[in-house]
Write a protein that holds these residues in place. Structure first.
Motif, mmCIF file in Angstrom:
data_model
loop_
_atom_site.group_PDB
_atom_site.id
_atom_site.type_symbol
_atom_site.label_atom_id
_atom_site.label_comp_id
_atom_site.label_asym_id
_atom_site.label_seq_id
_atom_site.Cartn_x
_atom_site.Cartn_y
_atom_site.Cartn_z
ATOM 1 N N LEU A 1 -1.716 18.293 47.863
ATOM 2 C CA LEU A 1 -2.857 18.769 48.644
ATOM 3 C C LEU A 1 -3.695 19.742 47.827
ATOM 4 O O LEU A 1 -4.932 19.707 47.890
ATOM 5 N N ASP A 2 -3.043 20.597 47.055
ATOM 6 C CA ASP A 2 -3.780 21.513 46.175
ATOM 7 C C ASP A 2 -4.652 20.731 45.197
ATOM 8 O O ASP A 2 -5.810 21.086 44.956
ATOM 9 N N GLU A 3 -4.098 19.669 44.625
ATOM 10 C CA GLU A 3 -4.872 18.839 43.695
ATOM 11 C C GLU A 3 -6.028 18.147 44.405
ATOM 12 O O GLU A 3 -7.130 18.058 43.859
ATOM 13 N N LEU A 4 -5.808 17.659 45.615
ATOM 14 C CA LEU A 4 -6.896 17.018 46.369
ATOM 15 C C LEU A 4 -8.032 18.003 46.637
ATOM 16 O O LEU A 4 -9.204 17.617 46.637
ATOM 17 N N LEU A 5 -7.709 19.266 46.852
ATOM 18 C CA LEU A 5 -8.742 20.270 47.085
ATOM 19 C C LEU A 5 -9.595 20.506 45.839
ATOM 20 O O LEU A 5 -10.722 20.989 45.943
ATOM 21 N N ARG A 6 -9.086 20.143 44.678
ATOM 22 C CA ARG A 6 -9.826 20.317 43.432
ATOM 23 C C ARG A 6 -10.764 19.144 43.138
ATOM 24 O O ARG A 6 -11.603 19.223 42.230
ATOM 25 N N ARG B 1 0.959 23.916 53.908
ATOM 26 C CA ARG B 1 1.170 23.998 52.456
ATOM 27 C C ARG B 1 1.344 25.447 52.043
ATOM 28 O O ARG B 1 1.964 25.735 51.025
ATOM 29 N N LEU C 1 -5.210 12.785 57.057
ATOM 30 C CA LEU C 1 -6.328 13.570 56.558
ATOM 31 C C LEU C 1 -7.660 13.183 57.197
ATOM 32 O O LEU C 1 -8.632 13.924 57.073
ATOM 33 N N ALA D 1 -5.671 17.536 59.202
ATOM 34 C CA ALA D 1 -5.875 18.038 57.841
ATOM 35 C C ALA D 1 -5.650 19.547 57.809
ATOM 36 O O ALA D 1 -5.003 20.067 56.892
ATOM 37 N N LEU E 1 -2.917 21.601 55.580
ATOM 38 C CA LEU E 1 -3.338 22.671 54.675
ATOM 39 C C LEU E 1 -2.668 23.988 55.035
ATOM 40 O O LEU E 1 -2.286 24.758 54.147
#
Length: 111
Positions: free
Chosen positions: A89-94, A34, A21, A27, A31
């Protein structure tokens, strides 16, 4: 809620993810993957890098155990190596981070 004690294996896996990342192209690849598996040429076009640069980043991500190559005839496509990566990855984007204005100024950021 804890699901167990972190081991050296967990620490090494997080370090590999952090390394992946730390580069904007890698990264971007994670993304993109995903969302759906993809061919290297499509990833290169989407991320506006050369095919050689994409090949190098995919080799790095394979070496980190984050993506896997799937041969298909004369071509190879890529996908995330573990189904848990996409939701992670979705959670990291939040995650919302406060960036110290004097610390990080974009391109030259050393944080």
């Amino acid at each position: 809620m804890s699901t167990g004690t972190a081991t050296l294996t967990h620490t090494a896996a997080l370090a590999r993810l952090g390394h992946a990342l730390s580069d904007p192209t890698r990264a971007g690849v994670l993304l993109a993957l995903r969302e759906a598996p993809a061919y290297p040429s499509d990833l290169a076009d989407a991320l506006e890098v050369s095919r050689q640069v994409m090949s190098n980043h995919l080799a790095c991500l394979r070496g980190c155990g984050l993506v896997e190559a799937v041969p298909e005839g004369r071509r190879t496509w890529y996908r995330l190596a573990d189904a848990h990566l996409a939701p992670a990855l979705d959670e990291l984007l939040r995650v919302v981070l406060f960036v110290e204005p004097d610390c990080c100024d974009g391109e030259g950021c050393t944080c």
